[in-house]
Design a protein around this motif. Structure first.
Motif, PDB file in Angstrom:
ATOM      1  N   ILE A   1     103.030  69.495  22.267  1.00 31.40           N
ATOM      2  CA  ILE A   1     103.145  68.313  21.415  1.00 31.40           C
ATOM      3  C   ILE A   1     104.525  68.102  20.823  1.00 31.40           C
ATOM      4  N   GLU A   2     105.430  69.061  20.940  1.00 27.73           N
ATOM      5  CA  GLU A   2     106.737  68.897  20.304  1.00 27.73           C
ATOM      6  C   GLU A   2     107.448  67.661  20.844  1.00 27.73           C
ATOM      7  N   LYS A   3     107.816  66.769  19.918  1.00 27.64           N
ATOM      8  CA  LYS A   3     108.510  65.515  20.227  1.00 27.64           C
ATOM      9  C   LYS A   3     107.677  64.592  21.127  1.00 27.64           C
ATOM     10  N   GLN A   4     106.371  64.766  21.126  1.00 21.27           N
ATOM     11  CA  GLN A   4     105.466  63.926  21.905  1.00 21.27           C
ATOM     12  C   GLN A   4     104.624  63.056  20.975  1.00 21.27           C
ATOM     13  N   ASP A   5     104.204  61.894  21.478  1.00 22.46           N
ATOM     14  CA  ASP A   5     103.217  61.091  20.765  1.00 22.46           C
ATOM     15  C   ASP A   5     101.830  61.658  21.054  1.00 22.46           C
ATOM     16  N   VAL A   6     101.028  61.794  20.006  1.00 20.34           N
ATOM     17  CA  VAL A   6      99.700  62.395  20.132  1.00 20.34           C
ATOM     18  C   VAL A   6      98.654  61.373  19.692  1.00 20.34           C
ATOM     19  N   GLY A   7      97.578  61.275  20.473  1.00 22.02           N
ATOM     20  CA  GLY A   7      96.502  60.344  20.139  1.00 22.02           C
ATOM     21  C   GLY A   7      95.179  61.052  19.946  1.00 22.02           C
ATOM     22  N   LEU A   8      94.460  60.680  18.913  1.00 27.71           N
ATOM     23  CA  LEU A   8      93.121  61.200  18.636  1.00 27.71           C
ATOM     24  C   LEU A   8      92.198  60.000  18.469  1.00 27.71           C
ATOM     25  N   HIS A   9      91.256  59.832  19.412  1.00 26.21           N
ATOM     26  CA  HIS A   9      90.468  58.606  19.410  1.00 26.21           C
ATOM     27  C   HIS A   9      88.993  58.872  19.683  1.00 26.21           C
ATOM     28  N   HIS A  10      88.167  58.229  18.872  1.00 30.07           N
ATOM     29  CA  HIS A  10      86.709  58.261  19.062  1.00 30.07           C
ATOM     30  C   HIS A  10      86.188  59.699  19.109  1.00 30.07           C
TER      31      HIS A  10
END
Length: 346
Positions: A202-211
């Protein structure tokens, strides 16, 4: 006899006369004249200060309106040009548009300290219309694709980090703007799970948490941005986020993270343990509770350095509610967390 008092006195220095052998009555007259002159000068200074202050506010408001409208027009021009972009480049092209939109959101939130209520509401309405236009353009131009998470199988404290199975985006479901690209790194459509992402993921990454429902998520490291939507009864722990965290449509959740900016939209009955360097923005939300960030893990100080977040600056208690603009009266939609409800995390 008294020395002669000047008949034409234009300022306070004119009253600095040497009075010798004056009667008490004459001294009293002189004192009143001095006091009257001082009061007049003080009133002139007060009016000048108010005039300068009003001019400064007007200048700031004019600058905001010119800059906001210019940046908005730039985004709208990019949307019009999207039809001319090669299909292979559309995703990155819309990524750029989304970043521009987020910058425009930040510009509005940073300007709320001096903007009149009318201008704030007008800016919010413009952003909502622009967001809908971006979302509609994405749906129209970017074909639906299968989404898959990276196949990482690691263990932390006996907890396995599961992967998300491939899912086809249903044609009848329109995801909110913030979820455009987040299945590249994150979790989606899962229940009753303990989920983990590690620093190298995840370093310097966009992270998504959905549903997610009834899930506990640990994000170790310094992600660039976190997008969260549609969570119910979840606990989210994250290291310092380099830029922003966007949260929408969540209920009964606990969020524990450090970040530069936080935007919360359409959430209810949720808890926030924050280390944040700017002011939190909430909108269309209620029953939100705030407390200082208190999660610790190994090598966390390194992640703070990578993220650029100042550990000595925490505005966890500075919250702006866009639905409550009554000056001098606290918003009824959020509260500071009571000591007896405060939790610590291992």
């Amino acid at each position: 006899m008294c020395s002669t008092i000047p008949t034409a006195m234009k300022d306070q220095k004119s009253f600095e006369v040497i009075v010798q052998d004056c009667t008490p009555e004459r001294n009293e007259v002189v004192d009143k004249l001095v006091q009257r002159s001082e009061a007049r000068i003080a009133e002139m200074e007060r009016k000048k200060y108010e005039k300068d202050t009003r001019a400064s506010v007007y200048e700031q408001t004019d600058y905001f309106n010119v800059t906001f409208n210019y940046q908005k027009q730039q985004i709208e021009s990019k949307l019009l040009n999207a039809q001319n972009i090669d299909k292979n480049n559309l995703i990155s092209y819309f990524d750029e548009i989304v970043r521009d939109f987020q910058e425009l959101q930040k510009f509005l939130s940073d300007s709320t300290l001096f903007l009149p209520t009318y201008d704030i509401k007008k800016g919010q309405e413009s952003l909502k219309v622009l967001q809908d236009e971006i979302q509609a353009a994405q749906i129209d131009l970017i074909p639906k694709k299968k989404f898959a998470f990276r196949n990482k199988k690691k263990i932390l404290n006996g907890i396995k980090a599961p992967t998300c199975p491939e899912k086809v985006q249903p044609n009848n479901i329109i995801e909110p703007l913030s979820t455009v690209k987040l299945c590249k790194c994150g979790f989606k459509d899962m229940s009753d799970q303990s989920l983990v992402k590690f620093r190298e993921e995840i370093e310097k990454q966009d992270v998504g948490l959905h549903h997610l429902k009834n899930c506990t998520v640990h994000l170790y490291g310094a992600p660039s941005t976190i997008f969260i939507s549609g969570l119910t009864d979840c606990k989210i722990f994250a290291g310092p986020v380099s830029t922003s965290v966007f949260i929408e449509n969540c209920r009964g959740c606990t969020f524990v993270f450090a970040c530069q900016q936080l935007r919360v939209h359409s959430c209810i009955d949720s808890y926030f343990y924050l280390h944040i360097t700017s002011r939190t923005i909430i909108e269309d939300s209620k029953e939100l509770y705030f407390a200082p960030y208190n999660w610790r893990y190994d090598n966390q100080d390194e992640d703070f350095i990578i993220s650029g977040i100042d550990k000595n600056k925490n505005n966890w208690d500075s919250i702006d509610d866009f639905n409550w603009l009554v000056i001098g009266t606290p918003s009824p939609n959020w509260y500071f967390l009571d000591a007896e409800k405060y939790q610590t995390w291992s």
